[in-house]
Design a protein around this motif. Structure first.
Motif, PDB file in Angstrom:
ATOM      1  N   ARG A  13      43.261  20.726   4.927  1.00 44.97           N
ATOM      2  CA  ARG A  13      43.956  21.318   3.425  1.00 44.97           C
ATOM      3  C   ARG A  13      42.900  21.771   1.986  1.00 44.97           C
ATOM      4  N   LEU A  14      41.785  21.961   1.764  1.00 49.03           N
ATOM      5  CA  LEU A  14      41.016  21.716   0.643  1.00 49.03           C
ATOM      6  C   LEU A  14      40.535  23.549   0.871  1.00 49.03           C
ATOM      7  N   ARG A  31      44.609  29.643  -1.159  1.00 47.28           N
ATOM      8  CA  ARG A  31      45.685  30.874  -1.739  1.00 47.28           C
ATOM      9  C   ARG A  31      44.887  30.684  -3.423  1.00 47.28           C
ATOM     10  N   GLU A  32      44.404  30.427  -3.257  1.00 45.14           N
ATOM     11  CA  GLU A  32      43.385  30.048  -5.190  1.00 45.14           C
ATOM     12  C   GLU A  32      42.618  30.960  -5.590  1.00 45.14           C
ATOM     13  N   LYS A  64      42.223  25.345   3.016  1.00 49.85           N
ATOM     14  CA  LYS A  64      43.651  26.164   2.325  1.00 49.85           C
ATOM     15  C   LYS A  64      44.344  26.315   1.214  1.00 49.85           C
ATOM     16  N   GLN A  65      44.039  25.100   0.770  1.00 50.78           N
ATOM     17  CA  GLN A  65      43.832  25.358  -1.193  1.00 50.78           C
ATOM     18  C   GLN A  65      43.025  26.167  -1.540  1.00 50.78           C
ATOM     19  N   THR A  66      41.497  26.380  -1.224  1.00 50.88           N
ATOM     20  CA  THR A  66      40.896  27.383  -2.028  1.00 50.88           C
ATOM     21  C   THR A  66      40.976  28.274  -1.488  1.00 50.88           C
TER      22      THR A  66
END
Length: 453
Positions: free
Chosen positions: A118-119, A125-126, A121-123
């Protein structure tokens, strides 16, 4: 009346060298384990044990057992006790207890990978794909039975490779096996892990299946992994300490991919290896992390080894950040994790698992000394005696790795591998020389001077 006693964690044979004041009263502790931790607590100056079993000091409220108010200051409890009592107990300002309420978000194998994914994917994306590549330190992993069909698709894309199956919530190598063919897990799938048609049946045990690291770094022809100790005092803000000491655990049998059913070849857990027919309990199957660092630096060069240890730091911080917003932060709680890291033949570290209760039972004298110092210095970091300034970057064998951001090393803290070359500026010295007794004397004397002024 205050008591004069030895500096915690510093054992002096000469009574005249004893320095330091413990406090105005004894610190009361409870402990649910019978191993090195209990020896440390019972031998710590100014600390006294609360009598009785781990259920002592509880008062009955209705049908629930709750800790009585203020009968202990420090409790090294087991996970089961915490799960049963945390939600119904009140902790006073001064009390410290092992484990955060939902530590399993990081220490269950399936949840650890879920949170890392999850982290990542967030990384991505951002911050983009390049930054997301910093999460490339855990093998391809699927949760079973829930992701079985996704796993099968991946399996068919990579025919012939080896996979490893692990129970999500077990330790010490229990229930682990390797396989190359889908039919090797047919019985597993057709048995208790079939989709539940009978609603009265228990939910099947969760497993993870991972791509097996087929090219582990070998020393003397044997596979090994590295146990790294990490102390988290807070998740909000994130405050992380890394212990300089640790050990490499070796398999008892030379590595080969020809016999994937032989656990003595592929599993490095001491609980597994000690049952090998030719296991020598006197010799054991461990190296200190300091021995390992010196060997690797001599064989592969200081720069490459330093890069490897920096990658281990990245594993620690990224994994903790993956659960930072999920863990129920409580200023009364702390956690000492045992990270298990595998090195491949290119010195790339892979995160295998994270233990919430790493074994504190000693397998020999060196292991006992390591764990005694580890726990003594952990208590020094927690500083229930209030004898430090709170600004220390190193306490005994613990180095402050992260405090709401990376920590830079002081000039007087260095690490000199085999060839004597100085290394990086981050405050990270895993496997480096550790004169913890000398360092403890210095910081306590410095702290006394600061407090007096």
């Amino acid at each position: 009346m205050s008591k004069v006693a030895r500096i915690p964690g510093y054992q002096s044979k000469n009574p005249k060298q004893n320095r330091g004041i413990i406090g105005d009263r004894e610190i009361r502790f409870k402990c649910s384990l019978q191993n090195v931790i209990l020896d440390v607590l019972r031998g710590r100056p100014g600390w006294t044990e609360v009598p009785g079993q781990q259920t002592s000091g509880l008062t009955q409220t209705g049908n629930q057992s709750r800790p009585s108010d203020g009968d202990w200051d420090f409790y090294w409890c087991d996970r089961e006790w915490l799960h049963q009592n945390y939600d119904t107990m009140f902790l006073h300002e001064h009390q410290k207890i092992l484990h955060f309420r939902n530590h399993y978000e990081l220490t269950r194998k399936n949840l650890m990978v879920k949170n890392l994914k999850r982290l990542r994917k967030q990384t991505e994306r951002e911050q983009g794909k390049t930054e997301a590549q910093s999460f490339d330190f855990y093998p391809t992993t699927y949760e079973l039975p829930s992701e079985y069909h996704i796993f099968v698709e991946e399996f068919k894309k990579n025919l012939g490779i080896i996979w490893i199956m692990k129970p999500a919530a077990k330790s010490q190598g229990k229930g682990i096996f390797l396989f190359r063919r889908l039919k090797d897990i047919t019985d597993w799938k057709k048995g208790e892990y079939q989709p539940l048609s009978d609603q009265t049946r228990d939910v099947p045990e969760t497993y993870v299946v991972q791509r097996y690291i087929e090219n582990p770094l070998l020393i003397g022809g044997r596979k090994f992994d590295v146990r790294v100790y990490v102390l988290v005092c807070s998740y909000n803000p994130l405050k992380v300490w890394l212990y300089r000491g640790g050990f490499a655990r070796f398999s008892n049998t030379r590595f080969s991919l020809d016999s994937i059913e032989d656990t003595y070849v592929h599993l490095t857990n001491v609980a597994v290896q000690k049952n090998a027919p030719d296991y020598d309990p006197e010799k054991g199957c461990k190296w200190s992390t300091q021995q390992l660092r010196k060997y690797l630096a001599a064989k592969h060069g200081v720069d490459k080894v330093q890069k490897m240890f920096k990658a281990i730091d990245n594993i620690i911080i990224k994994s903790l950040q993956s659960v930072q917003k999920i863990i129920i932060n409580d200023k009364h709680c702390f956690e000492m994790y045992g990270y298990d890291v595998l090195l491949d033949d290119d010195l790339k570290p892979w995160l295998i698992e994270i233990n919430a209760s790493p074994s504190l039972t000693a397998s020999g004298k060196e292991d006992y000394d390591l764990k005694f110092g580890l726990i003594s210095d952990l208590l020094n970091v927690l500083d229930l005696e209030n004898r430090l300034t709170g600004k220390e970057k190193r306490i005994g064998g613990w180095d402050l790795l992260w405090d709401d951001g990376p920590i830079v090393a002081d000039d007087n803290m260095d690490c000199t591998p085999a060839n004597g070359a100085a290394v990086s500026t981050p405050n990270s010295y895993l496997g480096c020389f550790n004169d913890r007794k000398k360092q403890l004397r210095e910081i306590y004397l410095t702290a006394q001077s600061v407090k007096k002024s």
